[in-house]
Design a protein around this motif. Sequence first.
Motif, PDB file in Angstrom:
ATOM      1  N   GLU B   7     -10.345 -43.446  18.439  1.00 26.46           N
ATOM      2  CA  GLU B   7     -10.624 -42.699  19.677  1.00 26.46           C
ATOM      3  C   GLU B   7     -11.891 -41.856  19.529  1.00 26.46           C
ATOM      4  O   GLU B   7     -12.608 -41.649  20.523  1.00 26.46           O
ATOM      5  CB  GLU B   7      -9.397 -41.861  20.099  1.00 26.46           C
ATOM      6  CG  GLU B   7      -9.031 -40.701  19.201  1.00 26.46           C
ATOM      7  CD  GLU B   7      -8.290 -41.099  17.925  1.00 26.46           C
ATOM      8  OE1 GLU B   7      -8.117 -42.305  17.679  1.00 26.46           O
ATOM      9  OE2 GLU B   7      -7.901 -40.196  17.155  1.00 26.46           O
ATOM     10  N   ARG B  11     -15.255 -42.593  21.898  1.00 28.81           N
ATOM     11  CA  ARG B  11     -15.859 -41.546  22.737  1.00 28.81           C
ATOM     12  C   ARG B  11     -17.293 -41.231  22.341  1.00 28.81           C
ATOM     13  O   ARG B  11     -18.148 -41.037  23.201  1.00 28.81           O
ATOM     14  CB  ARG B  11     -15.026 -40.258  22.644  1.00 28.81           C
ATOM     15  CG  ARG B  11     -13.802 -40.351  23.523  1.00 28.81           C
ATOM     16  CD  ARG B  11     -13.153 -38.989  23.693  1.00 28.81           C
ATOM     17  NE  ARG B  11     -11.720 -39.156  23.826  1.00 28.81           N
ATOM     18  CZ  ARG B  11     -10.804 -38.506  23.141  1.00 28.81           C
ATOM     19  NH1 ARG B  11     -11.160 -37.570  22.273  1.00 28.81           N
ATOM     20  NH2 ARG B  11      -9.536 -38.739  23.327  1.00 28.81           N
ATOM     21  N   LYS B  51     -21.725 -34.227  35.139  1.00 31.78           N
ATOM     22  CA  LYS B  51     -20.825 -35.296  34.699  1.00 31.78           C
ATOM     23  C   LYS B  51     -21.198 -35.792  33.291  1.00 31.78           C
ATOM     24  O   LYS B  51     -20.321 -36.039  32.465  1.00 31.78           O
ATOM     25  CB  LYS B  51     -20.860 -36.476  35.681  1.00 31.78           C
ATOM     26  CG  LYS B  51     -19.973 -36.236  36.897  1.00 31.78           C
ATOM     27  CD  LYS B  51     -20.004 -37.413  37.841  1.00 31.78           C
ATOM     28  CE  LYS B  51     -19.240 -37.089  39.121  1.00 31.78           C
ATOM     29  NZ  LYS B  51     -19.530 -38.061  40.188  1.00 31.78           N
ATOM     30  N   MET B  54     -19.967 -33.388  30.816  1.00 30.97           N
ATOM     31  CA  MET B  54     -18.517 -33.523  30.614  1.00 30.97           C
ATOM     32  C   MET B  54     -18.186 -34.665  29.641  1.00 30.97           C
ATOM     33  O   MET B  54     -17.283 -34.531  28.806  1.00 30.97           O
ATOM     34  CB  MET B  54     -17.810 -33.757  31.948  1.00 30.97           C
ATOM     35  CG  MET B  54     -17.307 -32.451  32.557  1.00 30.97           C
ATOM     36  SD  MET B  54     -16.806 -32.666  34.283  1.00 30.97           S
ATOM     37  CE  MET B  54     -15.493 -33.875  34.130  1.00 30.97           C
ATOM     38  N   VAL B  55     -18.917 -35.767  29.748  1.00 30.06           N
ATOM     39  CA  VAL B  55     -18.694 -36.904  28.834  1.00 30.06           C
ATOM     40  C   VAL B  55     -19.021 -36.475  27.396  1.00 30.06           C
ATOM     41  O   VAL B  55     -18.268 -36.765  26.459  1.00 30.06           O
ATOM     42  CB  VAL B  55     -19.554 -38.137  29.252  1.00 30.06           C
ATOM     43  CG1 VAL B  55     -19.441 -39.248  28.208  1.00 30.06           C
ATOM     44  CG2 VAL B  55     -19.120 -38.648  30.622  1.00 30.06           C
ATOM     45  N   GLU B  57     -18.990 -33.449  26.272  1.00 27.58           N
ATOM     46  CA  GLU B  57     -18.000 -32.432  25.897  1.00 27.58           C
ATOM     47  C   GLU B  57     -16.716 -33.103  25.394  1.00 27.58           C
ATOM     48  O   GLU B  57     -16.171 -32.716  24.360  1.00 27.58           O
ATOM     49  CB  GLU B  57     -17.686 -31.588  27.133  1.00 27.58           C
ATOM     50  CG  GLU B  57     -17.512 -30.128  26.830  1.00 27.58           C
ATOM     51  CD  GLU B  57     -17.214 -29.344  28.108  1.00 27.58           C
ATOM     52  OE1 GLU B  57     -17.417 -29.869  29.226  1.00 27.58           O
ATOM     53  OE2 GLU B  57     -16.750 -28.201  27.972  1.00 27.58           O
ATOM     54  N   ARG B  58     -16.251 -34.128  26.114  1.00 28.17           N
ATOM     55  CA  ARG B  58     -15.030 -34.849  25.720  1.00 28.17           C
ATOM     56  C   ARG B  58     -15.206 -35.558  24.391  1.00 28.17           C
ATOM     57  O   ARG B  58     -14.244 -35.751  23.652  1.00 28.17           O
ATOM     58  CB  ARG B  58     -14.633 -35.866  26.804  1.00 28.17           C
ATOM     59  CG  ARG B  58     -13.767 -35.221  27.874  1.00 28.17           C
ATOM     60  CD  ARG B  58     -13.133 -36.257  28.778  1.00 28.17           C
ATOM     61  NE  ARG B  58     -13.218 -35.808  30.154  1.00 28.17           N
ATOM     62  CZ  ARG B  58     -13.902 -36.417  31.115  1.00 28.17           C
ATOM     63  NH1 ARG B  58     -14.559 -37.542  30.869  1.00 28.17           N
ATOM     64  NH2 ARG B  58     -13.922 -35.911  32.322  1.00 28.17           N
ATOM     65  N   ALA B  59     -16.442 -35.961  24.094  1.00 28.08           N
ATOM     66  CA  ALA B  59     -16.721 -36.608  22.802  1.00 28.08           C
ATOM     67  C   ALA B  59     -16.854 -35.580  21.689  1.00 28.08           C
ATOM     68  O   ALA B  59     -17.036 -35.935  20.524  1.00 28.08           O
ATOM     69  CB  ALA B  59     -18.002 -37.439  22.908  1.00 28.08           C
ATOM     70  N   GLY B  60     -16.776 -34.287  22.038  1.00 28.80           N
ATOM     71  CA  GLY B  60     -16.873 -33.217  21.035  1.00 28.80           C
ATOM     72  C   GLY B  60     -18.305 -32.939  20.608  1.00 28.80           C
ATOM     73  O   GLY B  60     -18.530 -32.248  19.612  1.00 28.80           O
ATOM     74  N   ARG B  63     -20.313 -27.978  22.997  1.00 24.38           N
ATOM     75  CA  ARG B  63     -19.326 -26.946  23.289  1.00 24.38           C
ATOM     76  C   ARG B  63     -19.893 -26.084  24.401  1.00 24.38           C
ATOM     77  O   ARG B  63     -21.072 -25.725  24.377  1.00 24.38           O
ATOM     78  CB  ARG B  63     -19.023 -26.096  22.060  1.00 24.38           C
ATOM     79  CG  ARG B  63     -17.715 -25.305  22.260  1.00 24.38           C
ATOM     80  CD  ARG B  63     -17.321 -24.527  21.029  1.00 24.38           C
ATOM     81  NE  ARG B  63     -18.400 -23.609  20.663  1.00 24.38           N
ATOM     82  CZ  ARG B  63     -18.548 -23.089  19.460  1.00 24.38           C
ATOM     83  NH1 ARG B  63     -17.707 -23.395  18.492  1.00 24.38           N
ATOM     84  NH2 ARG B  63     -19.551 -22.264  19.189  1.00 24.38           N
TER      85      ARG B  63
END
Lengths: 115, 115
Positions: B7, B11, B51, B54-55, B57-60, B63
């Motif tokens: 995962e 991402r 957007k 956000m992508v 951010e979700r991939a880490g 921050r």
Amino acid sequence: MVEYRPEVLDRVFAAVADPTRRAILAALAEKPATIGAIAEPFPVSLNAISKHVMVLERAGLIRREIVGREHRCRFKPAPLREASAWLEHYRRFWDVRLDALERHILAKKQRKNDG
Amino acid sequence: MVEYRPEVLDRVFAAVADPTRRAILAALAEKPATIGAIAEPFPVSLNAISKHVMVLERAGLIRREIVGREHRCRFKPAPLREASAWLEHYRRFWDVRLDALERHILAKKQRKNDG
């Protein structure tokens, strides 16, 4: 600084962003195989695997050789070099910052001990 | 062999497969910035940039710190390490094969000279 070709990075990163495609590459890195043999361990249709192979082919990560009725696929790792260089550049960039931070902290500590 | 988390690889690779997102990371690697400042050089809407952020951010890889009304974004390269290790494994794998091939050719040449 290396000159990165955006279209190469786009295609390679998109190609390896899928777990099935990474598994296909891992299998082909061991030995070349036909589409049928590639598909065997996966619980998805031959058509789905065929589409994944096409994505990998467009990224330049697979070369397909047609021998008679067989489509034999071979792993071509060359495009990984550019993608890897891009990632390493930004990964290392951070190491350099951490080193600078460490030096700053040590220098501060030293000044405190001296003072 | 490193244990790769599928995962994380999914991402991170998907996040960096887009040229605008790579440009955002490159800018944030220089210095943290607000969403508005990030969006400025791009000929797309603030919503589109939001957007992309956000992508990332979700991939880490980013921050977000909320200070008053400002969303300040900071580059977090840690997830690149795992993605980079995966790519390097397959890139190097090939180097090893090329070395073996080179040794094979040299040994053959040597036998020819000896014979």
